[in-house]
Design a protein around this motif. Sequence first.
Motif, PDB file in Angstrom:
ATOM      1  N   MET A 157       0.805  -1.215   0.000  1.00 25.92           N
ATOM      2  CA  MET A 157       0.000   0.000   0.000  1.00 25.92           C
ATOM      3  C   MET A 157       0.842   1.271   0.000  1.00 25.92           C
ATOM      4  O   MET A 157       0.303   2.376   0.023  1.00 25.92           O
ATOM      5  N   GLY A 158       2.163   1.125   0.002  1.00 22.29           N
ATOM      6  CA  GLY A 158       3.023   2.301  -0.053  1.00 22.29           C
ATOM      7  C   GLY A 158       3.126   3.072   1.241  1.00 22.29           C
ATOM      8  O   GLY A 158       3.395   4.283   1.234  1.00 22.29           O
ATOM      9  N   PHE A 159       2.944   2.381   2.388  1.00 16.86           N
ATOM     10  CA  PHE A 159       3.013   3.050   3.683  1.00 16.86           C
ATOM     11  C   PHE A 159       4.438   3.135   4.225  1.00 16.86           C
ATOM     12  O   PHE A 159       4.657   3.679   5.305  1.00 16.86           O
ATOM     13  N   CYS A 160       5.392   2.565   3.513  1.00 19.38           N
ATOM     14  CA  CYS A 160       6.789   2.676   3.915  1.00 19.38           C
ATOM     15  C   CYS A 160       7.629   2.939   2.674  1.00 19.38           C
ATOM     16  O   CYS A 160       7.222   2.615   1.547  1.00 19.38           O
ATOM     17  N   LEU A 215     -15.138  -6.081   6.896  1.00 20.01           N
ATOM     18  CA  LEU A 215     -14.708  -5.609   5.587  1.00 20.01           C
ATOM     19  C   LEU A 215     -14.371  -4.122   5.652  1.00 20.01           C
ATOM     20  O   LEU A 215     -15.253  -3.281   5.779  1.00 20.01           O
ATOM     21  N   SER A 216     -13.103  -3.809   5.577  1.00 13.36           N
ATOM     22  CA  SER A 216     -12.663  -2.412   5.586  1.00 13.36           C
ATOM     23  C   SER A 216     -12.263  -2.011   4.167  1.00 13.36           C
ATOM     24  O   SER A 216     -12.046  -2.871   3.309  1.00 13.36           O
ATOM     25  N   PRO A 217     -12.158  -0.722   3.908  1.00 12.95           N
ATOM     26  CA  PRO A 217     -11.665  -0.288   2.589  1.00 12.95           C
ATOM     27  C   PRO A 217     -10.300  -0.904   2.266  1.00 12.95           C
ATOM     28  O   PRO A 217     -10.016  -1.212   1.104  1.00 12.95           O
ATOM     29  N   MET A 218      -9.458  -1.118   3.298  1.00  9.33           N
ATOM     30  CA  MET A 218      -8.150  -1.724   3.089  1.00  9.33           C
ATOM     31  C   MET A 218      -8.288  -3.174   2.621  1.00  9.33           C
ATOM     32  O   MET A 218      -7.529  -3.643   1.771  1.00  9.33           O
TER      33      MET A 218
END
Length: 306
Positions: A157-160, A215-218
Amino acid sequence: MMLTSALPDHEDLMQRIARDLIDSYDEELELEIEDRNIDGLDPAARSSDKAARQAYFKELFRLQGELVKLQDWVQHSKQKVVILFEGRDAAGKGGVIKRITQRLNPRVARVAALPAPNDRERTQWYFQRYAAHLPAAGEMVLFDRSWYNRAGVERVMGFCSDDEYEEFFRTVPEFEKMLVRSGIKLIKYWFSITDEEQHMRFLGRIHDPLKQWKLSPMDLESRRRWEEYTKAKEIMLERTHIAEAPWWVVQAVDKKKARLNCISHLLGQMPYQEVPHPPVELPARERHADYLRQPVPASMIVPEIY
């Protein structure tokens, strides 16, 4: 990407979703074995499932009895145990954790399920917030996702950054070796499911009002990025499978079999023995002639609707 030929037909899909709903309710049924009729499952399948579920319950109860012995041994011998559970969304990690801890003392066997790091935690040493949950002597800690978030969701997800990602792989083997040298037994499980199975389980969550909160958006984004998660998983297993703390892959398409296989394997990872306990005797209650029980005001009593 939409699935085409890999998808079952509508009738088969609804049968599988119905079975998945039954499985989600079995957590309560495990406390009292009984049959339950769920709309959407035909009688023949229901009869077959009943026998399979009873066999599953019987073996689960036996394994849970062994887990109680393991817990006693961990507490008695002052062991320190860490168990990591990783896998895709809806792979069944939470289900097996519930079955492991269901009959254990939460003061001995506790679950660490950390939320996303806050602003302060993001500036700390990456492993710092996980280290705070490590066990003391006589404890077992089950991580429902762990420091491997960096190798999975954070990477995809590009969090790092790329540098943070590479630093993780440089550090994690040494971090885990350090844990093992300190006396911690570290066990790492990856729950493996197929593309089709995750698709079906997500549909099951959509159709079950009791599970829609899962169910989350992630989660939905992870479904779209299946192939990216696959590549991230393969790199993670290759670069962090070390002798001191190897990865163990649990085939988890069949959730019940996955639970039994994981628990059985976990029990085999430690040389636990049954700890003898003196017989428990219930003491006689003391009674005093001057004791008078005070009545509870009616306004404080919960209405007996049932």
